[in-house]
Write an enzyme that holds these catalytic residues in place. Structure first.
Site, short mmCIF file in Angstrom:
data_model
loop_
_atom_site.label_atom_id
_atom_site.label_comp_id
_atom_site.label_asym_id
_atom_site.label_seq_id
_atom_site.Cartn_x
_atom_site.Cartn_y
_atom_site.Cartn_z
N HIS A 410 0.81 -1.23 0.00
CA HIS A 410 0.00 0.00 0.00
C HIS A 410 0.84 1.27 0.00
CE1 HIS A 410 1.08 0.86 4.12
NE2 HIS A 410 0.12 1.73 4.29
N GLY A 411 2.15 1.17 0.18
CA GLY A 411 3.00 2.35 0.22
C GLY A 411 4.45 1.95 0.35
#
Length: 487
Positions: A410-411
């Site tokens: 996600h990041g």
């Protein structure tokens, strides 16, 4: 973040995946698997996040493996970057720790038809306008205040209710995960305090790692997928990262208190009380899921209103309607959520409760849950990096369904706690350092930039490279920040 290093086993399965054997600890029902390569594995060993992967492997009904993405780091109960699917038919549980405090924290990408050459000379003034007009920071309220009855409608219907009010379009709904609304949301399970915190925070950015970034597409690797998203080199886009604000935090906090003694009631032994849980099909499990869905719907509405305000700012600033600027929503993805999904395990199609905490859904081409625009290429997977490097857009691939229950990272993933980042920034001007890279920043205070400085994060290019090589998602385009608003 946990200061103690992980000293347990990590066996390399292939170039991008490591195993923690099922026999490492008594109580593990499945093995642990961490997606990483040689460049990341020592960073991952630096805290106790792998031990949290082990703890999750003890949950009743867990399927295949306890999983973690390459942006893994220490979290509450579950690691951030964790993925866990449980089978309700086998006593599978749902755990608030597998969703997190910021329920449906997520990110959306908005394209424009503006180019870097058009925006670069005006970026300082544009960022001033965004910072002035869009509420950012701890406890800030915004222009939208929803009294109790209307707040209930948002909790029930999410972005669908905003469409009825003229604050969302049909295309906005179509290009938001789940259409911006999870069904079977029941606001009566929310406390008075949670409701009160939600009255005036919809359409506000918040603080911490939340942001609005003006970005430019600086590299395209998959022309077909980029074309489906309307992305071309040197095109200016806006990325928005926020969640369910104080309402979501309160839902999680209340739920953890309610579930504190529930595991013992069902004969569930846990290695960590932060894994408080309940069987999915129990009254307590259903109540948590219904409350969580309310917060998820609120978060989608929050990002929709943040986008709506961004469109208004751009329209006023450039003297053209947002429609003529082609400020279309590319896609919106949730990061912290638990959802009922169908997956094949051991040759059998099962309905599972998939926890994604700091992980992004990554469905491949032809998946029935994708909008027509992306059916032939796969779901857009939007991966924000640190504010001094880059962000990425990918598309889901078939191997994600086989290896990670349709999930990706996600990041970038933190490597410093916020306190450590502030210490690391002493005597420095992070805003000036970023300005030297051509990135204009606007933030409420020095500490906010210090906590989110680029050095606090892993290299997003390496993290994305791992999920690409692991077959979870395919690189489409890289976006470079030119302006950042932080809370």
């Amino acid at each position: 973040m946990s200061k103690q290093a992980y000293t347990g086993p990590l066996e390399q399965i292939d170039e991008c995946c490591w195993r923690i054997p099922k026999d490492y600890k008594i109580g593990m029902r499945v093995e642990g698997r961490i997606f990483a390569d040689e460049r990341l594995i020592e960073q991952i060993r630096a805290d106790q996040a792998p031990e949290q992967v082990v703890n999750v492997a003890t949950l009743p009904g867990i399927q295949t493996a306890s999983l973690a993405m390459p942006d893994i780091h220490w979290g509450y109960g579950f690691c951030i970057g964790g993925v866990c699917a449980t089978d309700p038919a086998a006593g599978g549980v749902v755990s608030p720790g597998g969703v997190g405090y910021d329920i449906n924290c997520g990110v959306r990408l908005v394209r424009t038809n503006l180019t870097l050459d058009e925006v670069r000379p005006k970026v300082e003034q544009l960022m001033d306008r965004l910072f002035r007009n869009i509420p950012a920071g701890v406890g800030r309220s915004g222009p939208y205040r929803f009294e109790s009855k209307e707040l209930m409608r948002i909790l029930h219907r999410g972005v669908r209710h905003l469409k009825k009010k003229g604050l969302a379009t049909a295309a906005d709904l179509e290009h938001t995960e789940d259409g911006g609304c999870l069904g079977d949301a029941e606001p009566e399970h929310l406390s008075e305090r949670a409701m009160r915190r939600g009255l005036d925070q919809c359409g506000t950015l918040g603080a911490g790692n939340h942001f609005i970034e003006v970005q430019v597409v600086d590299k395209v690797l998959d022309e077909k997928s980029a074309a489906a998203m309307g992305l071309t080199k040197d095109l200016v886009c806006v990325m928005i990262h926020s969640g369910s604000r104080g309402l979501g935090y309160q839902v999680c906090d209340d739920s953890l208190k309610k579930l504190r003694n529930v595991p013992a009631r069902y004969g569930i032994e846990l290695p960590d009380r932060q894994l408080a849980c309940a069987p999915v099909d129990s009254p307590e499990g259903r109540e948590y899921l219904q409350a969580m869905r309310c917060a998820a719907n609120y978060a989608w509405a929050n990002r929709q209103l943040l986008m709506w305000q961004t469109r208004q700012v751009f329209a006023e600033f450039f003297g053209r309607s947002w429609e003529s600027l082609q400020m279309d929503l590319v896609y919106d993805v949730a990061h912290n959520i638990a959802k009922m999904e169908q997956h094949t395990v051991g040759g059998l199609l099962k309905t599972l409760c998939v926890h994604r905490k700091g992980a992004t859904r990554s469905f491949p081409a032809e998946h029935p849950d994708l909008p027509p625009r992306y059916r032939s290429v796969g779901q857009p997977v939007i991966i924000p990096g640190d504010m001094g490097t880059a962000s990425w857009v990918l598309v889901g691939r078939p191997a994600s369904m086989e290896r990670s229950f349709g999930s990706s990272c996600h990041g970038a993933g933190r490597v410093m706690s916020r306190k450590a980042a502030v210490r690391h920034a002493q005597g420095r001007r992070i805003d000036r350092e970023l300005a030297e890279k051509g990135i204009v920043t606007r933030c409420r205070n020095w500490k906010g930039l210090a906590e989110e400085q680029p050095a606090a994060y892993k290299d997003v290019n390496v993290v994305v490279d791992v999920v690409d090589r692991a077959g979870l998602a395919k690189k489409v385009a890289r976006l470079r920040p030119i302006g950042v608003v932080k809370g």
